[in-house]
Design an enzyme around this catalytic site. Structure first.
Site, PDB file in Angstrom:
ATOM      1  N   PHE A 130       0.635  -0.986   0.205  1.00  0.00           N
ATOM      2  CA  PHE A 130      -0.134   0.135  -0.118  1.00  0.00           C
ATOM      3  C   PHE A 130       0.851   1.365   0.111  1.00  0.00           C
ATOM      4  CE2 PHE A 130      -2.458   3.624   1.352  1.00  0.00           C
ATOM      5  CZ  PHE A 130      -3.550   3.497   1.113  1.00  0.00           C
ATOM      6  N   ASP A 215       9.425   2.882   1.579  1.00  0.00           N
ATOM      7  CA  ASP A 215       7.828   3.966   2.401  1.00  0.00           C
ATOM      8  C   ASP A 215       8.039   3.108   4.196  1.00  0.00           C
ATOM      9  OD1 ASP A 215       5.676   4.109   2.935  1.00  0.00           O
ATOM     10  OD2 ASP A 215       4.753   3.606   1.315  1.00  0.00           O
ATOM     11  N   LYS A 244       1.996  10.002   8.145  1.00  0.00           N
ATOM     12  CA  LYS A 244       1.647   9.099   9.020  1.00  0.00           C
ATOM     13  C   LYS A 244       2.076   9.679  10.805  1.00  0.00           C
ATOM     14  CE  LYS A 244      -0.955   5.258   7.657  1.00  0.00           C
ATOM     15  NZ  LYS A 244      -0.713   5.100   6.837  1.00  0.00           N
TER      16      LYS A 244
HETATM   17  C1  LIG Z   1      -0.530   5.261   4.732  1.00  0.00           C
HETATM   18  C2  LIG Z   1      -0.028   4.857   3.668  1.00  0.00           C
HETATM   19  C3  LIG Z   1       0.777   5.752   3.127  1.00  0.00           C
HETATM   20  C4  LIG Z   1      -0.335   6.457   2.549  1.00  0.00           C
HETATM   21  O1  LIG Z   1      -0.234   7.688   3.153  1.00  0.00           O
HETATM   22  P1  LIG Z   1      -1.559   9.223   3.358  1.00  0.00           P
HETATM   23  O2  LIG Z   1      -1.262  10.201   4.275  1.00  0.00           O
HETATM   24  O3  LIG Z   1      -2.951   8.209   3.476  1.00  0.00           O
HETATM   25  O4  LIG Z   1      -1.750   9.046   1.749  1.00  0.00           O
HETATM   26  C5  LIG Z   1       0.955   4.882   2.049  1.00  0.00           C
HETATM   27  N1  LIG Z   1       1.848   4.101   2.004  1.00  0.00           N
HETATM   28  C6  LIG Z   1       2.284   3.376   3.240  1.00  0.00           C
HETATM   29  C7  LIG Z   1       2.655   2.499   3.905  1.00  0.00           C
HETATM   30  C8  LIG Z   1       1.096   3.795   4.533  1.00  0.00           C
HETATM   31  O5  LIG Z   1       0.705   3.596   5.762  1.00  0.00           O
END
Ligand SMILES: *Cc1c(COP(=O)(O)O)cnc(C)c1O
Length: 384
Positions: A130, A215, A244
């Site tokens: 994700f 990420d 986050k």
């Molecule tokens: C939450 C998340 C995203 C997206 O972040 P947003 O601030 O909602 O755009 C991307 N990568 C990972 C691993 C996440 O947990």
């Protein structure tokens, strides 16, 4: 509640008015324990005095000037992140996680292009990943259900099954601009990368001249009991994305580019109007400082191990690291457990049909965690 809101995530019929530490209070004054930390965002809990003070102080001075200028806050926040990522490189600030990954993907392609490698444009991504909801990040999110009805998707994204080293070897070639991985897949169900897979990704990127994008949006900023999730896997990324918990609840994202690729993005190659504003950067500085001065990374490591152990007798599979915990019940009733927990005043979420996710504030105390565990155990028992 209201028809004026577009659908976002599915909402529970609870309206929150305020919070303090690990606690949230709804508009009727009912108290809830936030064992999810606003989805791994509220690293310092709610209404942390130092973060609140930093935001108030900054808001009396300056809210916005644009990226046509410097502010002391954006300079200090960039330095603070570079300090925690090996001491060199450059930081691009934006407003969210998906934007941080867009910048990473664009930087990886532009890096190849600047090297005269104009055919090198593929991004290798993992199944179940994700990376966000905007098109580039969504294309890197190898969950086809999330693409449905939104096509055509951007091209050049190459899927690889999680932890499949053989498939990884085939996927990374002279056409690969970047490989994007999460140290622990968050939204994919708290699924850790193996060390072997992560280190092979590093090696193959070096051999084929690709950039390794990590990420850390969910796993970074101390969540796993170390500053970065990749610390546990023994590799060094070329690009790290954050969001986050980065602002402790204030929206902010960032993309760190190592010295190797820090000049891939030149002025106006990629930009944002509001990203890295002084208020956001003041929040970043206050959050990083509090995590350090209050010893919250050690707290996450210690309590995380202990919490995971507290569920050992349930026959559930416990995945994750530090205070990012997935409790796989082995039955597709995680949604029911979450609802039962909410009724008892405990907030967790069902990250998959069978997995309950815990991501409490990093400053949760052992006593509070004990209360949370007890409530969750009651909810699991009730549903079973
Ligand atoms: C939450 C998340 C995203 C997206 O972040 P947003 O601030 O909602 O755009 C991307 N990568 C990972 C691993 C996440 O947990």
């Amino acid at each position: 509640m209201t028809d004026s809101l577009a659908k976002n995530a599915a909402r529970y019929p609870v309206t929150f008015a305020r919070g303090e530490g690990v606690w949230l209070y709804d508009t009727d004054g009912k108290k809830y324990m936030d064992f999810l930390g606003g989805i791994a965002v509220c690293a310092l809990g709610h209404a942390h005095p130092a973060l609140t003070a930093a935001l108030i102080d900054q808001s009396t001075k300056l809210l916005h000037v644009s990226n046509l200028f410097y502010t002391p806050e954006i300079v200090a926040a960039a330095d603070a992140l570079v300090d925690r990522l090996g001491g060199s490189g450059r930081v691009y600030f934006c407003n969210s996680g998906t934007e941080a990954n867009e910048a990473a993907i664009k930087a990886a392609r532009k890096f190849a292009w600047r090297n005269g490698d104009t055919e090198r444009n593929e991004i290798v991504a993992l199944e179940g990943s994700f990376h966000g909801r905007t098109y580039g990040s969504l294309a890197a999110t190898i969950q086809p259900a999330k693409w449905e009805g939104f096509g055509p998707m951007p091209g050049g994204f190459v899927p690889v099954p999680l932890n499949d080293t053989g498939a990884l070897q085939k996927a990374i070639t002279a056409k690969t601009a970047g490989v994007i991985i999460e140290p622990i897949q968050g939204e994919g169900g708290i699924r850790p990368l193996t060390k072997e897979f992560a280190q092979m990704a590093r090696r193959l990127c070096d051999v084929h001249g690709a950039l390794l994008i990590c990420d850390e949006i969910q796993t970074g900023i101390g969540r796993t009991g170390s500053w970065w999730g990749h610390d546990h896997l023994g590799f060094t990324p070329d690009i790290v994305t954050m969001a986050k918990a980065l602002g402790g609840g204030f929206p902010v994202g960032a993309t760190w580019l190592s010295a190797k690729c820090g000049d891939a993005l030149q002025p106006s190659d990629h930009a944002t109007t509001q990203g890295g504003g002084p208020l956001a950067c003041a929040a970043v500085l206050a959050t990083l400082e509090a995590i350090e001065s209050e010893g919250l990374i050690a707290n996450a490591a210690k309590l995380g191990d202990w919490i995971a152990g507290e569920f050992a007798d349930l026959g559930a599979e416990v995945r994750g690291k530090g205070l990012l915990i997935g409790l796989d019940l082995g039955r597709d009733d995680a949604a029911k457990v979450v609802e039962a927990a909410l009724g008892k005043g405990l907030i967790v979420n069902n990250v998959t049909a069978s997995t309950v996710r815990l991501a409490p504030p990093l400053n949760i105390t052992a006593q509070e965690a004990e209360q949370g565990i007890a409530l969750l155990r009651e909810a699991i028992k009730e549903v079973a």
